[in-house]
Design an enzyme around this catalytic site. Structure first.
Site, PDB file in Angstrom:
ATOM      1  N   PHE A   1      -7.371  -7.264   3.731  1.00 21.58           N
ATOM      2  CA  PHE A   1      -7.881  -7.647   2.084  1.00 21.58           C
ATOM      3  C   PHE A   1      -6.402  -7.605   1.474  1.00 21.58           C
ATOM      4  CE2 PHE A   1      -9.321  -5.759  -2.125  1.00 21.58           C
ATOM      5  CZ  PHE A   1     -10.271  -6.955  -2.204  1.00 21.58           C
ATOM      6  N   GLY A   2      -6.430  -8.908   1.113  1.00 23.36           N
ATOM      7  CA  GLY A   2      -5.400  -9.533   0.797  1.00 23.36           C
ATOM      8  C   GLY A   2      -5.595  -9.714  -0.879  1.00 23.36           C
TER       9      GLY A   2
ATOM     10  N   ARG B   1       7.653  33.231  11.296  1.00 26.61           N
ATOM     11  CA  ARG B   1       8.560  33.475  10.307  1.00 26.61           C
ATOM     12  C   ARG B   1       8.822  34.687  10.013  1.00 26.61           C
ATOM     13  NH1 ARG B   1      13.924  31.255  11.674  1.00 26.61           N
ATOM     14  NH2 ARG B   1      14.829  30.804   9.234  1.00 26.61           N
TER      15      ARG B   1
ATOM     16  N   ALA C   1     -12.801   2.664  -1.644  1.00 22.01           N
ATOM     17  CA  ALA C   1     -11.583   2.669  -0.932  1.00 22.01           C
ATOM     18  C   ALA C   1     -11.148   3.662  -2.199  1.00 22.01           C
ATOM     19  CB  ALA C   1     -10.958   1.070  -1.309  1.00 22.01           C
TER      20      ALA C   1
ATOM     21  N   GLY D   1      11.330  25.952   4.536  1.00 21.71           N
ATOM     22  CA  GLY D   1      12.366  25.499   4.939  1.00 21.71           C
ATOM     23  C   GLY D   1      13.531  24.767   5.682  1.00 21.71           C
TER      24      GLY D   1
ATOM     25  N   ASN E   1     -12.541   0.266  -5.456  1.00 21.82           N
ATOM     26  CA  ASN E   1     -13.355   1.395  -6.349  1.00 21.82           C
ATOM     27  C   ASN E   1     -14.327   2.053  -5.028  1.00 21.82           C
ATOM     28  OD1 ASN E   1     -14.380   3.242  -8.993  1.00 21.82           O
ATOM     29  ND2 ASN E   1     -16.005   3.128  -7.979  1.00 21.82           N
TER      30      ASN E   1
ATOM     31  N   GLU F   1      -4.035   1.142  -3.653  1.00 24.20           N
ATOM     32  CA  GLU F   1      -5.234   1.506  -4.629  1.00 24.20           C
ATOM     33  C   GLU F   1      -5.525   1.233  -5.801  1.00 24.20           C
ATOM     34  OE1 GLU F   1      -6.805  -0.413  -2.338  1.00 24.20           O
ATOM     35  OE2 GLU F   1      -6.606   0.567  -0.323  1.00 24.20           O
TER      36      GLU F   1
ATOM     37  N   CYS G   1     -14.682  -3.829  -4.583  1.00 29.04           N
ATOM     38  CA  CYS G   1     -14.052  -3.127  -2.705  1.00 29.04           C
ATOM     39  C   CYS G   1     -12.694  -2.052  -3.222  1.00 29.04           C
ATOM     40  CB  CYS G   1     -13.536  -4.277  -2.304  1.00 29.04           C
ATOM     41  SG  CYS G   1     -14.705  -6.231  -1.883  1.00 29.04           S
TER      42      CYS G   1
ATOM     43  N   GLY H   1       0.877  -6.677  -9.038  1.00 29.75           N
ATOM     44  CA  GLY H   1      -0.054  -5.507  -7.819  1.00 29.75           C
ATOM     45  C   GLY H   1      -0.766  -4.630  -8.647  1.00 29.75           C
TER      46      GLY H   1
END
Length: 388
Positions: A133-134, A272, A246, A343, A244, A367, A242, A141
């Site tokens: 998906f480009g 431990r 993802a 730790g 939304n 996203e 789309c 962004g």
């Protein structure tokens, strides 16, 4: 404490249907068998095994929440639970499934022509083809409206020029959904791998999502026929719809990483010993475990609530923003707290917590960044957009 025991503390299973529990169990077993034994090595070496695609397709996980064309047609909650189990293995694995189903396949299923659906969806659902998906560009962004990728008419064809960045599955993909600016607004196009002028290159030296393929897409005067355009998508509402889809998977998925951190930390703390007793018996350790478990449970209840709303058709985008913002942010905090209990052992790939923490740094950003989701929630609360 096992995954089942963690959820039983608040009796999650009583809220799930038999089908939802079965899907969760199937995906959990797949991750235990095919991912856990190898994921530390894949992460360290930066490997994203392409052969997993057909196995995921065989399980019906690719585009599982879509109907028809070879898709499983499951509920949104079932899809979310599958994302949770996949990300308990690794965020990269869930990212592959999210991009394939909720971005690549969903864009075709929602906005494509019948011919495009018939050509691509059955193969994508089976994992016989891979999609990407480009949308994101090197300089755009969070502000996709500023994209520079351009599509211009050339007779009955289109010519695309531009660059897309941070594209999951990019160099693996047989088909890319590419969004470009046209004289008629932003439109989506299906670009096949072997199209002249279309090239990809992978992003290397990553400290996060190393078991996932991240690529740059370059479109150098790519010529496409009219039939390559997604006919039902016009403007930013197409790609944002789309995204939304993802984001919904991430609401559940991030909790899988958190749960895996909790499980491994509980096992470690019980074995431990310091000062002649297991560190799980110290008050400070128990306080950390209680607080992290509490945030996990709250996130899980939120995810299930949003999933039920999505199945009912009442889920709103700002509600998805609320779920992603909270659950990814808390998952990172859980991973970091678990690392302190482990730790020095927590910084190795022998334990999953720092791998999950590193991965979640990417999940926090893609996203929609946390800041973008804060603004979406702020606009819902105030009625005022702070974007411009």
């Amino acid at each position: 404490m096992t995954a089942t025991e963690l959820t039983e503390l608040i009796d999650i299973d009583s809220t799930l249907s038999e089908d939802e529990r079965l899907i969760r169990k199937t995906v959990r077993e797949f991750v235990s068998r095919r991912v856990r034994p190898y994921i530390a090595e894949w992460f360290e070496e930066g490997i994203s095994p392409k052969e997993l695609a057909t196995e995921l397709g065989g399980l019906g996980l690719l585009g599982m929440h879509l109907t028809g064309y070879g898709c499983a047609g499951t509920s949104a909650v079932s899809y979310g639970l599958a994302c949770l189990e996949l990300e308990a293995g690794d965020s990269g694995l869930r990212s592959f499934v999210s991009v394939q189903g909720s971005l690549s396949m969903f864009s075709i299923w929602k906005y494509g022509s019948e011919e495009q659906k018939q050509e691509w969806l059955p193969r994508l659902a089976a994992g016989e083809a891979i999609g990407c998906f480009g949308l994101t560009e090197p300089d755009f962004g969070s502000n996709p409206a500023g994209m520079r990728t351009r599509a211009v008419r050339d007779g009955s064809d289109w010519r695309l020029t531009g660059t897309k960045m941070w594209i999951t599955n990019g160099s693996l993909a047989d088909v890319a959904t590419v969004w470009a600016r046209t004289d008629d607004g932003i439109r989506g196009f299906l670009v096949q791998r072997d199209t002249p002028g279309f090239t990809t290159s992978d992003v290397h030296h990553k400290l996060s999502l190393r078991a996932s393929t991240t690529s740059e897409l370059v479109l150098d005067d790519v010529r496409l026929p009219e039939s390559a355009m997604l006919p039902e998508a016009r403007g930013l509402s197409g790609p944002l719809g789309c995204l939304n889809e993802a984001r919904f998977g991430i609401v559940f998925g991030a909790l899988g990483a958190a749960r895996d951190c909790l499980e491994s930390t509980l096992a470690y703390a019980g074995a431990r010993e310091q000062f002649d007793r297991p560190i799980a018996g110290f008050q400070l350790t128990q306080a950390k475990l209680a607080d992290t478990a509490l945030e996990y449970y709250k996130g899980l209840l939120l995810a299930l609530h949003l999933g039920r709303k999505k199945d009912a058709g009442t889920l709103r985008p700002e509600q998805v923003s609320l779920g992603k913002l909270n659950n990814v942010r808390e998952a990172i905090a859980i991973a970091r707290t678990c690392r302190t209990i482990l730790g020095g052992s927590g910084i190795t790939t022998e334990y999953p917590v720092l791998r999950h923490a590193n991965n979640l740094e990417s999940v926090l950003t893609y996203e929609g960044t946390s800041e973008v989701h804060q603004l979406a929630i702020g606009q819902a609360l105030t009625g005022i957009s702070a974007y411009r």
